[in-house]
Every structure is written in C-alpha cells, then in structure tokens.
Write a protein that holds these residues in place. Structure first.
Motif, PDB file in Angstrom:
ATOM      1  N   PHE A  62      13.701  -0.660  -3.184  1.00 51.30           N
ATOM      2  CA  PHE A  62      13.160  -1.586  -2.327  1.00 51.30           C
ATOM      3  C   PHE A  62      13.992  -2.227  -0.827  1.00 51.30           C
ATOM      4  O   PHE A  62      14.898  -2.569  -1.808  1.00 51.30           O
ATOM      5  CB  PHE A  62      11.763  -2.442  -3.657  1.00 51.30           C
ATOM      6  N   SER A 103       7.840  -6.345  -3.669  1.00 54.76           N
ATOM      7  CA  SER A 103       6.763  -5.444  -3.656  1.00 54.76           C
ATOM      8  C   SER A 103       5.304  -6.090  -4.805  1.00 54.76           C
ATOM      9  O   SER A 103       6.394  -6.248  -5.459  1.00 54.76           O
ATOM     10  CB  SER A 103       7.258  -3.917  -3.950  1.00 54.76           C
ATOM     11  N   GLN A 125      -0.733  -1.036  -3.950  1.00 56.34           N
ATOM     12  CA  GLN A 125       0.374  -1.520  -3.645  1.00 56.34           C
ATOM     13  C   GLN A 125       1.374  -1.273  -2.542  1.00 56.34           C
ATOM     14  O   GLN A 125       1.558   0.360  -1.862  1.00 56.34           O
ATOM     15  CB  GLN A 125       1.348  -1.093  -4.527  1.00 56.34           C
ATOM     16  N   ASP A 126       2.210  -2.374  -1.507  1.00 60.05           N
ATOM     17  CA  ASP A 126       2.498  -1.513  -0.260  1.00 60.05           C
ATOM     18  C   ASP A 126       3.964  -2.237  -0.994  1.00 60.05           C
ATOM     19  O   ASP A 126       4.804  -2.922  -1.419  1.00 60.05           O
ATOM     20  CB  ASP A 126       2.208  -3.200   0.591  1.00 60.05           C
ATOM     21  N   ILE A 127       5.162  -0.906  -0.531  1.00 61.52           N
ATOM     22  CA  ILE A 127       5.921  -1.042  -0.454  1.00 61.52           C
ATOM     23  C   ILE A 127       7.191  -0.644   0.615  1.00 61.52           C
ATOM     24  O   ILE A 127       6.485   0.334   1.093  1.00 61.52           O
ATOM     25  CB  ILE A 127       6.843  -0.063  -1.670  1.00 61.52           C
ATOM     26  N   GLU A 185       7.583   2.100   5.191  1.00 60.12           N
ATOM     27  CA  GLU A 185       6.463   1.657   5.272  1.00 60.12           C
ATOM     28  C   GLU A 185       5.738   2.717   4.311  1.00 60.12           C
ATOM     29  O   GLU A 185       5.422   3.516   4.882  1.00 60.12           O
ATOM     30  CB  GLU A 185       6.531   0.833   5.900  1.00 60.12           C
ATOM     31  N   GLN A 237       2.251   2.861   1.378  1.00 61.59           N
ATOM     32  CA  GLN A 237       1.083   2.466   0.145  1.00 61.59           C
ATOM     33  C   GLN A 237       0.079   3.122  -0.689  1.00 61.59           C
ATOM     34  O   GLN A 237       0.024   3.818  -0.382  1.00 61.59           O
ATOM     35  CB  GLN A 237       0.296   1.456   1.615  1.00 61.59           C
TER      36      GLN A 237
END
Length: 180
Positions: free
Chosen positions: A137, A141, A152-154, A167, A169
C-alpha cells in the motif's frame, strides 16, 4: 455414464461452485508515474493473478500515467490466496518488459463483506489498513460501506522497479443462492 455435475467428465464444476464465495470486481483505475521502458515512454497494461486465474487490461500506448478504468472479475473460493498485480510494457518485436508488481490480500475486505451492514449510513469506514513492510500500500486504505456495497480503494506501490503506483478499487458481487 451421462455428464452430470458430479461426474468425472465435468471436471468437478459442482464442487467449485459450492466452494465459491462470490466474485471480486477489481476496477483497475490508473497508473501513476510508471517506469519508462521504451525510448521516452511505455505502453503499459496490467495483469491480475489469483491462484490459476489470470486477467489483463488493454494496452495504453505511450503513457506513463495511463487511465484504464477497466473492470476485471475474479471468482473467489479462498480469501487467503493473495492477489498479484503486475504491470508490463507491451513490445511488438520482443518479450514484454516488467514494470513492477504488487501483492495484496482481501481478508479484511471479505470480513467486512460478511458483516450485517445494512443499517449503517453510506460512507461508514469498516476497517483501515496502513502502508507497511508486509503490504504494497502506498497510503492508508479503508474498507467502506457505500451505497449498499462494500468497496475498498487501494493505491499500490509497485515493487522491483524504480517508480510507479497503480490505483484500484475492489467491489464484491454476491452470487444468488440456489437454495433461496
């Protein structure tokens, strides 16, 4: 013997479906500051692997900040299997160059999915994961309950490369229960 779901000829599809937890939609949103692998740029694409499953995005020509906004869907039977994301530079006349990779697990995402969240307000944070030595990461997150869905946005920092982030999701897709 007829080809029934439990016969050897079917390859055990019934067993696979019984163990299937659901589908994980991974939206590959964009790459940021990816490595240059051609003269001045790169032609990047992303490959996602989980177990024996392998999916890839389209190639974006001559762009180290590509926007894919592409959905790739994995079948999830075992949430303990890590997901590996690898970025490649497409080459016409030689083997594609690696532009880094990142691994992530979906355990906390799946745990949030199992919770009864229906009465929570949209935008509620369920869990947080901080960047650390044990993950890729690039920043914190959060697993969030939003509009009736767990997302979840990563931001993943690529490894074994001089620079680059991707990026993505995550969003869960429940399978209809045949017993319902």
């Amino acid at each position: 013997m007829p080809d029934t779901p439990s016969s050897p000829k079917s390859g055990g599809r019934l067993v696979l479906m019984e163990n299937l937890l659901g589908l994980l939609r991974i939206r590959v949103i964009r790459g940021v500051n990816l490595a240059v692998r051609d003269v001045r740029s790169s032609d990047p694409y992303v490959v996602i692997k989980m177990g024996k499953q392998k999916l890839k995005t389209r190639v974006i020509k001559k762009d180290v900040n590509p926007v894919w906004n592409e959905d790739l869907t994995l079948s999830v039977s075992d949430p303990n299997i890590p997901i590996k994301l690898t970025v490649y530079d497409h080459d016409k006349f030689s083997k594609d160059d690696k532009m880094g990779y990142a691994e992530f697990d979906i355990k906390s995402f799946i745990e949030a999915q199992k919770m009864n969240l229906k009465n929570l307000p949209s935008g509620t944070t369920i869990s947080r994961t901080l960047p650390g030595r044990n993950n890729c990461f690039a920043e914190e997150s959060c697993v969030i309950w939003k509009d009736g869905k767990v997302i979840q946005d990563i931001y993943l920092r690529l490894r074994r490369v001089e620079c680059g982030e991707v990026e993505i999701q995550l969003q869960w897709i429940d399978l209809p229960n045949p017993k319902d």
